[in-house]
Design a protein around this motif. Structure first.
Motif, short mmCIF file in Angstrom:
data_model
loop_
_atom_site.label_atom_id
_atom_site.label_comp_id
_atom_site.label_asym_id
_atom_site.label_seq_id
_atom_site.Cartn_x
_atom_site.Cartn_y
_atom_site.Cartn_z
N ALA A 129 8.46 29.34 22.83
CA ALA A 129 8.17 29.25 21.53
C ALA A 129 6.49 29.63 21.66
O ALA A 129 5.93 30.81 21.22
N LYS A 130 5.63 28.68 22.38
CA LYS A 130 4.10 28.89 22.63
C LYS A 130 3.74 30.26 23.40
O LYS A 130 2.85 30.88 22.95
N LYS A 131 4.43 30.61 24.26
CA LYS A 131 3.90 31.64 24.90
C LYS A 131 4.27 33.09 24.40
O LYS A 131 3.49 33.98 24.39
N ARG A 132 5.64 33.07 23.60
CA ARG A 132 5.90 34.38 23.21
C ARG A 132 5.49 34.38 21.37
O ARG A 132 5.47 35.46 21.02
N LEU A 133 5.36 33.10 20.84
CA LEU A 133 5.27 33.21 19.46
C LEU A 133 3.91 32.64 19.09
O LEU A 133 3.75 32.62 17.73
N GLY A 134 2.88 32.41 19.65
CA GLY A 134 1.55 32.13 19.46
C GLY A 134 1.61 30.48 19.35
O GLY A 134 2.60 29.80 19.34
N PRO A 135 0.31 30.25 18.68
CA PRO A 135 0.12 28.69 18.37
C PRO A 135 1.07 27.90 17.58
O PRO A 135 1.40 26.85 17.57
N LEU A 140 13.72 16.01 19.60
CA LEU A 140 13.97 17.44 19.37
C LEU A 140 15.18 17.89 18.77
O LEU A 140 15.51 19.14 18.68
N ASN A 141 15.79 16.92 18.16
CA ASN A 141 17.03 17.34 17.46
C ASN A 141 16.73 17.79 15.98
O ASN A 141 17.23 17.39 14.82
N PHE A 142 16.15 19.12 16.07
CA PHE A 142 15.58 19.55 14.60
C PHE A 142 17.13 20.10 13.94
O PHE A 142 16.98 20.05 12.60
N TYR A 143 17.87 20.58 14.79
CA TYR A 143 19.30 21.04 14.28
C TYR A 143 19.90 20.09 13.42
O TYR A 143 20.53 20.11 12.38
N GLY A 189 4.07 28.66 17.32
CA GLY A 189 5.59 28.82 17.97
C GLY A 189 6.43 27.61 17.78
O GLY A 189 7.68 27.90 17.22
N ILE A 190 6.17 26.35 18.28
CA ILE A 190 6.95 25.50 18.08
C ILE A 190 7.41 25.01 16.53
O ILE A 190 8.66 24.69 16.29
N ARG A 191 6.34 25.32 15.65
CA ARG A 191 6.52 24.88 14.24
C ARG A 191 7.60 26.16 13.70
O ARG A 191 8.67 25.54 13.22
N ILE A 192 7.74 27.26 14.06
CA ILE A 192 8.29 28.37 13.95
C ILE A 192 9.84 27.92 14.23
O ILE A 192 10.90 28.14 13.57
N ILE A 193 9.90 27.67 15.46
CA ILE A 193 11.47 27.33 15.94
C ILE A 193 11.98 26.05 15.36
O ILE A 193 13.06 26.16 15.00
N LYS A 194 11.17 24.90 15.21
CA LYS A 194 11.54 23.96 14.54
C LYS A 194 12.19 24.24 13.02
O LYS A 194 13.25 23.65 12.65
N THR A 195 11.36 24.94 12.48
CA THR A 195 11.72 25.33 10.88
C THR A 195 13.15 26.20 11.14
O THR A 195 14.00 26.07 10.07
N ASN A 215 27.01 22.78 25.11
CA ASN A 215 25.70 23.08 25.90
C ASN A 215 24.96 24.64 25.42
O ASN A 215 23.95 24.72 25.83
N TYR A 216 25.89 25.30 24.80
CA TYR A 216 25.32 26.73 24.70
C TYR A 216 24.14 26.37 23.64
O TYR A 216 23.01 26.98 23.70
N MET A 217 24.47 25.76 22.34
CA MET A 217 23.46 25.60 21.36
C MET A 217 22.42 24.91 22.07
O MET A 217 21.13 25.19 21.81
N ALA A 218 22.52 23.74 22.93
CA ALA A 218 21.67 22.67 23.24
C ALA A 218 20.53 23.76 24.34
O ALA A 218 19.41 23.58 24.12
N MET A 219 21.20 24.40 25.08
CA MET A 219 20.32 25.03 26.07
C MET A 219 19.51 26.26 25.24
O MET A 219 18.51 26.53 25.83
N ILE A 220 20.13 26.87 24.44
CA ILE A 220 19.40 27.78 23.64
C ILE A 220 18.29 27.32 22.89
O ILE A 220 17.06 27.71 22.83
N GLU A 221 18.32 26.12 22.42
CA GLU A 221 17.41 25.45 21.71
C GLU A 221 16.22 25.01 22.80
O GLU A 221 15.00 25.28 22.48
N ILE A 222 16.75 24.74 23.78
CA ILE A 222 15.45 24.32 24.95
C ILE A 222 14.69 25.58 25.33
O ILE A 222 13.57 25.43 25.43
N LYS A 223 15.72 26.42 25.54
CA LYS A 223 14.79 27.87 25.81
C LYS A 223 13.91 28.32 24.77
O LYS A 223 12.97 28.89 25.10
N LEU A 224 14.48 28.28 23.43
CA LEU A 224 13.72 28.63 22.42
C LEU A 224 12.18 27.78 22.52
O LEU A 224 11.25 28.49 22.25
N LEU A 225 12.30 26.75 22.73
CA LEU A 225 11.06 25.65 22.57
C LEU A 225 10.08 25.98 23.80
O LEU A 225 8.78 26.20 23.72
N MET A 226 10.90 26.28 24.79
CA MET A 226 10.23 26.84 26.05
C MET A 226 9.46 28.13 25.92
O MET A 226 8.31 28.18 26.53
#
Length: 417
Positions: free
Chosen positions: A253-259, A355-358, A261-267, A240-251
């Motif tokens: 993403a848009k607010k902190r990394l711009g439009p 959401l399973n980009f990893y 953001g989701i693509r940046i985290i996915k990549t 769950n450490y990896m999984a929870m970090i992934e969810i937090k990153l996606l949450m």
């Protein structure tokens, strides 16, 4: 008093302890996950991502284990158990003797993240924070559970770090402004019912899984509390450490990394999975252990070789990975009870897209690794990984079916581009 720190459940292909799923992760994944987050800079809340997540899971797990456990009533017994558990998982050696309900100082004479960081990147500059984010969160959550204190009561800071050339990792754990922190999703939404799937051929039987599970993948007997196998250092990490970090990153993403953001985290997550495959599976395929105990039971055809590699993920506690179909330039994989998916479904429910980009990155990496030639003759190092990275991946993945969007099973198709 003999204590079992975790159990491998063959029906779900996951390790469990106190309702918490665990899987085996390499130093590469542990390091490059947090390095990538650090490199995104102050735009992301690195403390919430790496420290608080570890605190949330650790408190949930240990408090559940201690509750009603007659063998764990005494504080000294709880401290000893946490110390031993930390070593068992390959995180290193910590000493909790002096910690009190009000906090205090804790030293780690060996610590997986800091020692691996130094090996991979050399000495870390003094003006940068220590790299033991996970351990800091682990200690905060463990101290709260040991003394039965409301979660979110403790904060901490790292004072010394082995990655900087210091003799130990030293942490100060103290009571701070109370904050509400989340519980771990535990086992998550388990996959109890599976619809019809195509016939699965098993060319290697269960030999590969048994060969890996037969190893002593525990740091409990190691002086440094580390798991050294296959020419790398492993950990039994909270799934769950990896999984929870992934969810937090996606949450975030848009607010902190711009439009974008989701693509940046996915990549980022796809590349992390791809490169981790090069390092981890590459190390295993080129190890003496694989040559002696696994190679002889693996068929010579491409299907058998691919299936053997998928068995690595299964043996590592990542759910049941199976090769469903293979043709020239393409293969299909089904995944049962992936703890990452189980966690996602518990945390956010169904989504509009997988959401399973990893996980997708893992499969792209595996296809590329086998296509390029996994056997090096000289072993696997960072030069090997970087060479494959620079060459680019020549396979792409799609989720044919995904539990995240309502299907009963996860199925990926990996194709040559």
């Amino acid at each position: 008093m003999e204590i079992s720190f975790d159990t491998y459940h063959q029906d779900k292909s996951v390790y469990y302890f106190a309702n918490e799923p665990l899987n085996i992760q390499s130093e590469y994944l542990n390091l490059y996950l947090q390095k990538g987050i650090e490199e995104m800079g102050s735009k992301l809340n690195i403390v919430d991502l790496l420290v608080t997540t570890a605190q949330e899971i650790t408190f949930t797990m240990f408090s559940k284990y201690f509750e009603g456990n007659e063998k764990m009533v005494k504080i000294t017994a709880r401290k000893k158990f946490v110390e031993d558990y930390y070593a068992h998982c390959g995180f290193g050696r910590i000493n909790l003797t002096s910690i009190q309900p009000k906090g205090g100082y804790i030293e780690a004479v060996s610590e997986h993240f800091a020692m691996a960081w130094k090996r991979h990147f050399g000495l870390r500059p003094e003006n940068q924070p220590g790299v033991s984010y996970f351990t800091l969160g682990f200690l905060c959550g463990a101290v709260e559970a040991i003394f039965d204190i409301v979660p979110g009561s403790f904060r901490g800071k790292q004072i010394l770090c082995l990655s900087k050339g210091h003799g130990v990792c030293k942490f100060e754990i103290y009571r701070g402004l109370k904050r509400k922190i989340n519980k771990s999703p535990g086992k998550g939404k388990l996959q109890h019912k599976v619809g019809e799937i195509e016939d699965v051929f098993v060319p290697n039987g269960s030999n590969v899984i048994e060969a890996i599970n037969g190893l002593n993948l525990s740091g409990a007997d190691s002086k440094k509390g580390l798991i050294d196998q296959f020419d790398m250092t492993l950990t039994k990490q909270f799934s769950n450490y990896m999984a929870m970090i992934e969810i937090k990153l996606l949450m975030q993403a848009k607010k902190r990394l711009g439009p974008q953001g989701i693509r940046i985290i996915k990549t980022f997550l796809e590349k992390l999975g791809e490169e981790n495959t090069y390092f981890t599976v590459g190390k295993m395929l080129n190890s003496d252990y694989w040559q002696e105990y696994v190679e002889s039971v693996v068929g010579k055809n491409p299907e058998s070789r691919l299936y053997a590699c998928l068995d690595v993920f299964t043996a590592f506690g990542c759910g049941r990975w199976q090769l469903v179909k293979m043709s020239t330039g393409q293969f299909k994989v089904s995944v049962l009870n992936n703890p990452e998916t189980n966690s996602f479904l518990q945390l956010v429910g169904n989504t509009k897209s997988p959401l399973n980009f990893y996980a997708g990155g893992l499969m792209m990496g595996l296809a590329n690794l086998l296509d390029k030639g996994a056997k090096t003759g000289n072993g696997v190092d960072l030069n090997f990984v970087n060479k494959l990275k620079k060459a680019g991946h020549h396979f792409e993945y799609v989720f044919e079916k995904s539990r995240m969007v309502g299907s009963e099973i996860d199925t990926l198709i990996v194709s040559r581009t």
